[in-house]
Design an enzyme around this catalytic site. Structure first.
Site, short mmCIF file in Angstrom:
data_model
loop_
_atom_site.label_atom_id
_atom_site.label_comp_id
_atom_site.label_asym_id
_atom_site.label_seq_id
_atom_site.Cartn_x
_atom_site.Cartn_y
_atom_site.Cartn_z
N SER A 1 0.82 -1.20 0.00
CA SER A 1 0.00 0.00 0.00
C SER A 1 0.87 1.27 0.00
CB SER A 1 -0.95 -0.07 1.19
OG SER A 1 -2.10 0.67 0.93
N LYS B 1 4.31 1.99 -2.23
CA LYS B 1 4.78 3.17 -2.97
C LYS B 1 6.20 3.49 -2.49
CE LYS B 1 0.14 5.23 -2.10
NZ LYS B 1 -0.80 4.51 -2.90
N TRP C 1 -9.54 0.32 -5.87
CA TRP C 1 -8.98 1.63 -5.50
C TRP C 1 -7.53 1.77 -5.98
CZ3 TRP C 1 -10.50 6.25 -4.33
CH2 TRP C 1 -9.79 7.11 -3.50
N HIS D 1 -7.56 -5.66 -0.45
CA HIS D 1 -6.31 -4.94 -0.23
C HIS D 1 -5.64 -5.47 1.04
CE1 HIS D 1 -3.84 -1.30 -0.61
NE2 HIS D 1 -4.03 -1.07 0.67
C1 GCU Z 1 -5.37 5.06 1.30
C2 GCU Z 1 -4.66 5.79 0.17
C3 GCU Z 1 -3.87 4.84 -0.69
C4 GCU Z 1 -2.93 4.01 0.16
C5 GCU Z 1 -3.69 3.35 1.28
C6 GCU Z 1 -2.81 2.66 2.31
O1 GCU Z 1 -6.33 4.22 0.78
O2 GCU Z 1 -5.64 6.47 -0.58
O3 GCU Z 1 -3.11 5.54 -1.66
O4 GCU Z 1 -2.26 3.08 -0.62
O5 GCU Z 1 -4.41 4.32 2.01
O6 GCU Z 1 -1.63 2.91 2.39
O7 GCU Z 1 -3.35 1.89 3.08
#
Ligand code: GCU
Length: 438
Positions: free
Chosen positions: A276, A280, A367, A417
């Site tokens: 998540s 990144k 998402w 997720h």
């Molecule tokens: C939110 C955010 C995402 C991210 C996620 C997470 O949903 O919008 O970009 O990846 O949190 O890190 O859990």
């Protein structure tokens, strides 16, 4: 940027538990309404990706030398300037302290705790690293490394883990308020960290709480490493300087600095994993820092593996509104004109080349735009091929739970997720293959 060490405000803020891997839109306070997410493939706009193998000046990149000497550094600079922001080099006054080494997990493992500090006098933020090494495996051992969301104590119920100092967490991403010692959440994310399984396969695991590097909120910078590098009178980094993701990625490189000094660890075979927002982070860290031998993006989505120009699921408009502090200021200026951004995320993935890259999606994680993650991995392939590897051995999105595995690997699994056993199974197999353990 002058790398002057400033005083760090160390007063603890409200004690709030960190967010655990949300995959949902976060509440947004904004003057301009953000359009609702598109989940209809037929409504993905037509877009043209920036050319991976052409320099900004149009010159074609025809061989490995041109990639390495010219195009790769150019792409790194573009991501620094427009997306994540530029981070400083390794601090001169960094120090490592091995706080403890002990047998753990019923004698099957060695558990080490190491503190990384960045200033000569030891003040300011620090990273508390926890490392498990398989007891019976011959040294040095290959290892997985990644940041965790909830504190070191959440990755395993092992009572010997020193809980992370999570008192610095603060909204706007609250979950539950915590009172007293944090021991009650021991092992709460152990499903995402199958320590025994990793050790049984002959790998070590090193992790640290990402909030050690910088708490994940709009004010987090006041307590994090970015504070150390502000000039006198400078309230925040410049428009092309590091956001929180770049700070967390910088922390991963500092962890690697330690791993390289530990003779029990095979620092040439370190696989970097992140989920998540920490996916990144892992991709950006692995893109910049070529010491990471393999990079794994687990459901990293917008600002990670998935293509920004598709505007499917989470968009740059949305992420820079809800979570602006994750990126450099310049990124926000592209929120409503993403086609003008000089990069897209396939170029980020290409920076990992020719090292093994694994991109993973989940069917229920729209998402994060699974198809956009796949297309991005595919779009990175030309760089891999230019460097003499196979890239991603597929042209079409594979079926659910039919991984395609080459130097770039990709799978989409059932479910939401998350990081699951299925994911780890593929990552361990991929590490075996690439690190030639089979
Ligand atoms: C939110 C955010 C995402 C991210 C996620 C997470 O949903 O919008 O970009 O990846 O949190 O890190 O859990």
């Amino acid at each position: 940027m002058h790398y002057r060490i400033a005083t760090v405000i160390s007063s603890a803020l409200m004690a709030i538990a960190p967010t655990i891997a949300l995959a949902q839109p976060l509440p947004v306070a904004t003057a301009q309404p953000v359009p609702p997410p598109n989940y209809d493939e037929s409504r993905v706009p037509k877009y043209v990706l920036p050319e991976l193998l052409a320099m900004k000046n149009g010159q074609r990149v025809v061989d490995a030398v041109a990639w390495r000497d010219k195009r790769r550094p150019e792409i790194v600079r573009l991501f620094e300037q427009y997306v994540y922001g530029k981070a400083p080099d390794m601090p001169a006054d960094m120090s490592f302290k091995v706080k403890s080494t002990a047998d753990a997990l019923e004698g099957t493992a060695v558990r080490k705790e190491v503190t990384i500090r960045f200033t000569k006098d030891g003040t300011g933020p620090k990273i508390d690293l926890i490392i498990y090494l398989p007891k019976a495996t011959k040294r040095p051992v290959p290892l997985f490394v990644g940041l965790n969301f909830g504190g070191n104590q959440t990755i395993h119920a092992d009572p010997g883990i020193t809980p992370s100092d999570i008192a610095t967490m603060k909204p706007p991403v609250p979950s539950k308020a915590l009172a007293g010692p944090f021991a009650q959440d021991r092992g709460s994310s152990s499903q995402q960290w199958p320590v025994e399984k990793i050790l049984a396969r002959g790998y070590g695991l090193a992790t640290a709480w990402y909030g050690d590097i910088e708490p994940d909120n709009r004010d987090g910078m006041r307590l994090g490493v970015r504070q150390l590098y502000l000039n006198r009178g400078q309230a925040k980094p410049a428009d092309d300087e590091w956001g929180a993701i770049a700070a967390w990625a910088w922390g991963l490189s500092r962890m690697m600095d330690y791993l390289q000094t530990d003779r029990e660890i095979d620092a040439k075979h370190v696989a970097l994993i992140g989920h998540s927002r920490l996916g990144k982070t892992a991709v950006w860290a692995g893109a910049r820092d070529e010491r990471f031998a393999m990079v794994i993006s687990n459901n990293s989505g917008c600002g990670g593996a998935s293509l920004a120009r598709r505007r499917y699921g989470e968009t740059v408009t949305r992420i820079t509104t809800a979570l602006p502090y994750w990126f450099c200021e310049n990124y926000r200026t592209y929120a409503n004109r993403i086609d003008a951004l000089p990069v897209d995320q396939h170029m980020l993935l290409a920076l990992v080349a020719p090292r093994p890259l694994y991109v993973a999606s989940a069917e229920g994680d729209r998402w994060s735009d699974p198809h956009g993650e796949f297309l991005s991995a595919l779009g990175a392939s030309p760089a891999y091929r230019l460097l003499g590897t196979d890239g991603l051995p597929a042209t079409e999105m594979p079926e659910v739970e039919h991984p395609v595995q080459g130097t770039i690997s990709y799978h989409i699994r059932h479910g939401k997720h998350d990081v699951t056993d299925y994911d780890w199974q593929q990552y361990l197999d991929a590490a075996d293959r690439h690190f030639k353990r089979k």
